[in-house]
Write a protein that holds these residues in place. Structure first.
Motif, PDB file in Angstrom:
ATOM      1  N   SER A   3       0.858  -1.099   0.154  1.00  0.00           N
ATOM      2  CA  SER A   3      -0.007   0.016   0.147  1.00  0.00           C
ATOM      3  C   SER A   3       0.950   1.231   0.043  1.00  0.00           C
ATOM      4  O   SER A   3       2.033   1.060   0.639  1.00  0.00           O
ATOM      5  N   THR A   4       0.537   2.250  -0.852  1.00  0.00           N
ATOM      6  CA  THR A   4       1.188   3.268  -0.817  1.00  0.00           C
ATOM      7  C   THR A   4       0.295   4.715  -0.574  1.00  0.00           C
ATOM      8  O   THR A   4      -0.571   4.894  -1.108  1.00  0.00           O
ATOM      9  N   ILE A   5       0.937   5.473   0.437  1.00  0.00           N
ATOM     10  CA  ILE A   5       0.234   6.805   0.737  1.00  0.00           C
ATOM     11  C   ILE A   5       0.492   7.673  -0.213  1.00  0.00           C
ATOM     12  O   ILE A   5       1.383   7.880  -0.861  1.00  0.00           O
ATOM     13  N   SER A   6      -0.755   8.452  -0.676  1.00  0.00           N
ATOM     14  CA  SER A   6      -0.764   9.451  -1.503  1.00  0.00           C
ATOM     15  C   SER A   6       0.309  10.591  -1.318  1.00  0.00           C
ATOM     16  O   SER A   6       0.331  11.101  -0.125  1.00  0.00           O
ATOM     17  N   THR A   7       0.787  11.097  -2.439  1.00  0.00           N
ATOM     18  CA  THR A   7       1.747  12.311  -2.314  1.00  0.00           C
ATOM     19  C   THR A   7       0.984  13.409  -1.703  1.00  0.00           C
ATOM     20  O   THR A   7       1.858  14.595  -1.442  1.00  0.00           O
ATOM     21  N   SER A   8      -0.251  13.361  -1.940  1.00  0.00           N
ATOM     22  CA  SER A   8      -1.116  14.639  -1.415  1.00  0.00           C
ATOM     23  C   SER A   8      -0.936  14.895   0.234  1.00  0.00           C
ATOM     24  O   SER A   8      -1.501  15.833   0.465  1.00  0.00           O
ATOM     25  N   PHE A   9      -0.346  13.568   0.566  1.00  0.00           N
ATOM     26  CA  PHE A   9      -0.683  13.862   2.375  1.00  0.00           C
ATOM     27  C   PHE A   9       0.889  13.990   2.780  1.00  0.00           C
ATOM     28  O   PHE A   9       0.955  14.593   3.749  1.00  0.00           O
ATOM     29  N   THR A  10       1.786  13.144   2.207  1.00  0.00           N
ATOM     30  CA  THR A  10       3.264  13.144   2.489  1.00  0.00           C
ATOM     31  C   THR A  10       4.395  13.624   1.503  1.00  0.00           C
ATOM     32  O   THR A  10       5.564  13.509   1.862  1.00  0.00           O
TER      33      THR A  10
ATOM     34  N   HIS B 220       0.342  14.094   9.611  1.00  0.00           N
ATOM     35  CA  HIS B 220       0.261  13.375  10.919  1.00  0.00           C
ATOM     36  C   HIS B 220      -1.182  12.615  10.934  1.00  0.00           C
ATOM     37  O   HIS B 220      -1.167  11.492  11.098  1.00  0.00           O
ATOM     38  N   ASN B 221      -2.137  13.154  10.743  1.00  0.00           N
ATOM     39  CA  ASN B 221      -3.592  12.507  10.702  1.00  0.00           C
ATOM     40  C   ASN B 221      -3.645  11.529   9.601  1.00  0.00           C
ATOM     41  O   ASN B 221      -4.019  10.348   9.892  1.00  0.00           O
TER      42      ASN B 221
ATOM     43  N   HIS C 166       5.559   9.127  14.738  1.00  0.00           N
ATOM     44  CA  HIS C 166       5.866  10.235  15.313  1.00  0.00           C
ATOM     45  C   HIS C 166       7.304  10.880  15.362  1.00  0.00           C
ATOM     46  O   HIS C 166       7.493  12.142  15.564  1.00  0.00           O
ATOM     47  N   ASN C 167       8.258  10.077  15.218  1.00  0.00           N
ATOM     48  CA  ASN C 167       9.453  10.447  15.132  1.00  0.00           C
ATOM     49  C   ASN C 167       9.750  11.247  14.064  1.00  0.00           C
ATOM     50  O   ASN C 167      10.547  12.172  13.933  1.00  0.00           O
ATOM     51  N   MET C 168       9.260  11.013  12.737  1.00  0.00           N
ATOM     52  CA  MET C 168       9.091  11.704  11.723  1.00  0.00           C
ATOM     53  C   MET C 168       8.647  13.174  11.933  1.00  0.00           C
ATOM     54  O   MET C 168       9.148  14.217  11.327  1.00  0.00           O
ATOM     55  N   ILE C 169       7.426  13.287  12.880  1.00  0.00           N
ATOM     56  CA  ILE C 169       6.708  14.548  13.119  1.00  0.00           C
ATOM     57  C   ILE C 169       7.769  15.272  13.591  1.00  0.00           C
ATOM     58  O   ILE C 169       8.152  16.715  13.432  1.00  0.00           O
TER      59      ILE C 169
ATOM     60  N   HIS D 216      -1.921   8.128  10.060  1.00  0.00           N
ATOM     61  CA  HIS D 216      -2.615   7.189  11.176  1.00  0.00           C
ATOM     62  C   HIS D 216      -3.604   6.533  10.329  1.00  0.00           C
ATOM     63  O   HIS D 216      -3.989   5.285  10.435  1.00  0.00           O
ATOM     64  N   GLY D 217      -4.591   7.266   9.500  1.00  0.00           N
ATOM     65  CA  GLY D 217      -5.503   6.866   8.900  1.00  0.00           C
ATOM     66  C   GLY D 217      -5.076   5.825   7.730  1.00  0.00           C
ATOM     67  O   GLY D 217      -5.804   4.689   7.437  1.00  0.00           O
ATOM     68  N   PHE D 218      -4.074   6.052   7.071  1.00  0.00           N
ATOM     69  CA  PHE D 218      -3.559   5.157   5.973  1.00  0.00           C
ATOM     70  C   PHE D 218      -2.982   3.651   6.680  1.00  0.00           C
ATOM     71  O   PHE D 218      -3.323   2.862   6.075  1.00  0.00           O
ATOM     72  N   VAL D 219      -2.479   3.789   7.768  1.00  0.00           N
ATOM     73  CA  VAL D 219      -1.948   2.531   8.322  1.00  0.00           C
ATOM     74  C   VAL D 219      -3.274   1.805   8.931  1.00  0.00           C
ATOM     75  O   VAL D 219      -3.387   0.577   8.712  1.00  0.00           O
ATOM     76  N   GLY D 220      -4.285   2.516   9.536  1.00  0.00           N
ATOM     77  CA  GLY D 220      -5.361   1.650  10.130  1.00  0.00           C
ATOM     78  C   GLY D 220      -5.094   0.996  11.158  1.00  0.00           C
ATOM     79  O   GLY D 220      -3.994   0.972  11.838  1.00  0.00           O
ATOM     80  N   GLY D 221      -6.156   0.121  11.458  1.00  0.00           N
ATOM     81  CA  GLY D 221      -5.991  -0.941  12.597  1.00  0.00           C
ATOM     82  C   GLY D 221      -5.712   0.001  13.987  1.00  0.00           C
ATOM     83  O   GLY D 221      -6.560   1.216  14.314  1.00  0.00           O
ATOM     84  N   ASP D 222      -4.819  -0.334  14.553  1.00  0.00           N
ATOM     85  CA  ASP D 222      -4.601   0.482  15.897  1.00  0.00           C
ATOM     86  C   ASP D 222      -4.101   1.828  15.606  1.00  0.00           C
ATOM     87  O   ASP D 222      -4.517   2.982  16.270  1.00  0.00           O
ATOM     88  N   MET D 223      -3.442   2.137  14.512  1.00  0.00           N
ATOM     89  CA  MET D 223      -2.945   3.347  14.180  1.00  0.00           C
ATOM     90  C   MET D 223      -4.219   4.249  13.884  1.00  0.00           C
ATOM     91  O   MET D 223      -3.932   5.519  13.987  1.00  0.00           O
ATOM     92  N   GLY D 224      -5.294   3.720  13.297  1.00  0.00           N
ATOM     93  CA  GLY D 224      -6.378   4.418  12.942  1.00  0.00           C
ATOM     94  C   GLY D 224      -7.230   4.938  14.132  1.00  0.00           C
ATOM     95  O   GLY D 224      -8.230   5.853  13.900  1.00  0.00           O
ATOM     96  N   ALA D 225      -7.028   4.624  15.401  1.00  0.00           N
ATOM     97  CA  ALA D 225      -7.909   4.940  16.486  1.00  0.00           C
ATOM     98  C   ALA D 225      -7.041   5.807  17.214  1.00  0.00           C
ATOM     99  O   ALA D 225      -5.908   5.266  17.773  1.00  0.00           O
ATOM    100  N   VAL D 226      -7.079   7.120  17.693  1.00  0.00           N
ATOM    101  CA  VAL D 226      -6.280   7.989  18.309  1.00  0.00           C
ATOM    102  C   VAL D 226      -5.693   7.234  19.501  1.00  0.00           C
ATOM    103  O   VAL D 226      -4.721   7.269  19.901  1.00  0.00           O
ATOM    104  N   SER D 227      -6.588   6.803  20.227  1.00  0.00           N
ATOM    105  CA  SER D 227      -6.516   6.435  21.682  1.00  0.00           C
ATOM    106  C   SER D 227      -5.537   5.187  21.752  1.00  0.00           C
ATOM    107  O   SER D 227      -4.528   5.294  22.474  1.00  0.00           O
ATOM    108  N   LEU D 228      -5.530   4.325  20.909  1.00  0.00           N
ATOM    109  CA  LEU D 228      -4.974   3.041  20.951  1.00  0.00           C
ATOM    110  C   LEU D 228      -3.473   2.990  19.988  1.00  0.00           C
ATOM    111  O   LEU D 228      -2.959   1.933  20.119  1.00  0.00           O
ATOM    112  N   SER D 229      -3.372   4.086  19.349  1.00  0.00           N
ATOM    113  CA  SER D 229      -2.514   4.035  18.192  1.00  0.00           C
ATOM    114  C   SER D 229      -1.120   3.713  18.735  1.00  0.00           C
ATOM    115  O   SER D 229      -0.423   2.877  17.841  1.00  0.00           O
ATOM    116  N   PRO D 230      -0.536   3.885  19.810  1.00  0.00           N
ATOM    117  CA  PRO D 230       0.936   3.558  20.346  1.00  0.00           C
ATOM    118  C   PRO D 230       1.146   1.918  20.482  1.00  0.00           C
ATOM    119  O   PRO D 230       2.163   1.588  20.657  1.00  0.00           O
TER     120      PRO D 230
END
Ligand code: C2O
Length: 309
Positions: free
Chosen positions: A172-179, A221-222, A248-251, A225-239
């Motif tokens: 899966s490849t994230i769109s360049t419009s995000f990153t 950033h957001n 987050h180290n890239m941020i 999270h959405g692209f990876v999905g699963g745990d990463m897709g839910a703010v609370s459980l993403s770590p």
């Protein structure tokens, strides 16, 4: 005494060159020194010398895609996660206890987003170092601008870096419009911290009070999270997904670039600099308390990035 004066001058030169955009003036820096705020970051001994040594010998956070399978940072990252997962559930350094700090306290959509996640990563990195005994360890980052696919190491099903819940797969490849680079260039061109770093909240507002999203938090950033999905897709459980820490180290790398390479200043509004966090744990698992202005020192004294000067 004379030696200490010379060291102090040398230190101020280093600070003038590197720390000005961090909004660490000489006066604030000396106050932090006097208040012992640096003690936890620095070994004992003569304080100016220790600070200079720390600036010169910062450990290096590296792009995870450049690390070989036997690279010590990658090996340590994996074994630290395995060790944290093996700790009893009540332990403050346990993998889920660490994720729960995020679930219970993370600020999003306001100007505490950047410093809070900086502290979260720094404390996590310290715990990794302590548990594994690897004193040179620095947390790797995922550069999604260069590598818009999730690095292959995260898909080895036998590795502690694996998380079966992800929506994105190895191709899966994230769109360049995000990153993409133009997005990053636009973020870097925003010279005002109040617009770069998400919106302000007052000193008395709860740390999770929503304000507005800056372009860094709101877009790459957001979106990651959405692209990876699963745990990463839910703010609370993403770590719970190890990708979180490299994302987050890239941020953090972008913020350090914006401050230290491009010389953009953070705000010196005391509602930001004097904000205190008490929900984190040190390398030994004991609670710690510190302010945003103390945290501004982390990238000056404790780490740098492999591709930033
Ligand atoms: Cu507090 Cu990227 O999440």
């Amino acid at each position: 005494m004379r030696q200490s004066i010379a060291l102090r001058e040398e230190l101020f030169e280093a600070l003038d060159a590197e720390a000005r955009p961090l909004q660490i003036s000489r006066r604030v820096f000396l106050q932090l020194t006097a208040a012992g705020a640096l003690a936890s970051l620095l070994p004992g001994c003569q304080v100016f010398q220790a600070i200079l040594d720390a600036i010169r010998n910062r450990r290096v956070r590296k792009d995870i895609s450049t690390l070989s399978a036997s690279d010590p940072d990658l090996v340590t990252f994996k074994s630290a996660i395995a060790m944290m997962k093996a700790l009893p559930s009540g332990n403050t350094r346990n993998w889920l206890s660490q994720a729960n700090i995020h679930a219970n306290f993370c600020p999003h959509g306001n100007w505490l987003f950047l410093p809070w996640h900086r502290a979260y990563l720094y404390r996590f990195e310290e715990i990794c170092r302590e548990l594994t005994g690897s004193t040179t360890f620095a947390l790797p980052y995922w550069n999604w601008t260069k590598n818009p696919q999730i690095p292959a190491v995260f898909f080895d099903t036998t590795s502690p870096l694996y998380d079966s819940a992800r929506a994105a797969g190895p191709s899966s490849t994230i769109s360049t419009s995000f990153t993409g680079q133009p997005v990053i260039d636009g973020i870097m061109a925003q010279g005002n911290f109040l617009l770069f770093g998400s919106g302000s909240i007052s000193a008395s507002a709860g740390q999770r009070t929503p304000s507005s999203y800056g372009p860094l938090e709101g877009n790459p950033h957001n979106a990651v999270h959405g692209f990876v999905g699963g745990d990463m897709g839910a703010v609370s459980l993403s770590p719970r997904d190890p990708i979180f820490w490299t994302h987050h180290n890239m941020i953090e790398r972008i913020w350090v670039d914006w401050n230290m390479k491009r010389g953009n200043p953070n705000t010196n509004d005391s509602a930001w600099t004097q904000r205190r966090f008490t929900e984190f744990y040190d390398r030994a698992g004991n609670p710690v308390s510190f302010t945003v202005s103390e945290m501004a020192l982390y990238p000056l004294l404790t780490y740098k990035y492999d591709d930033l000067p």
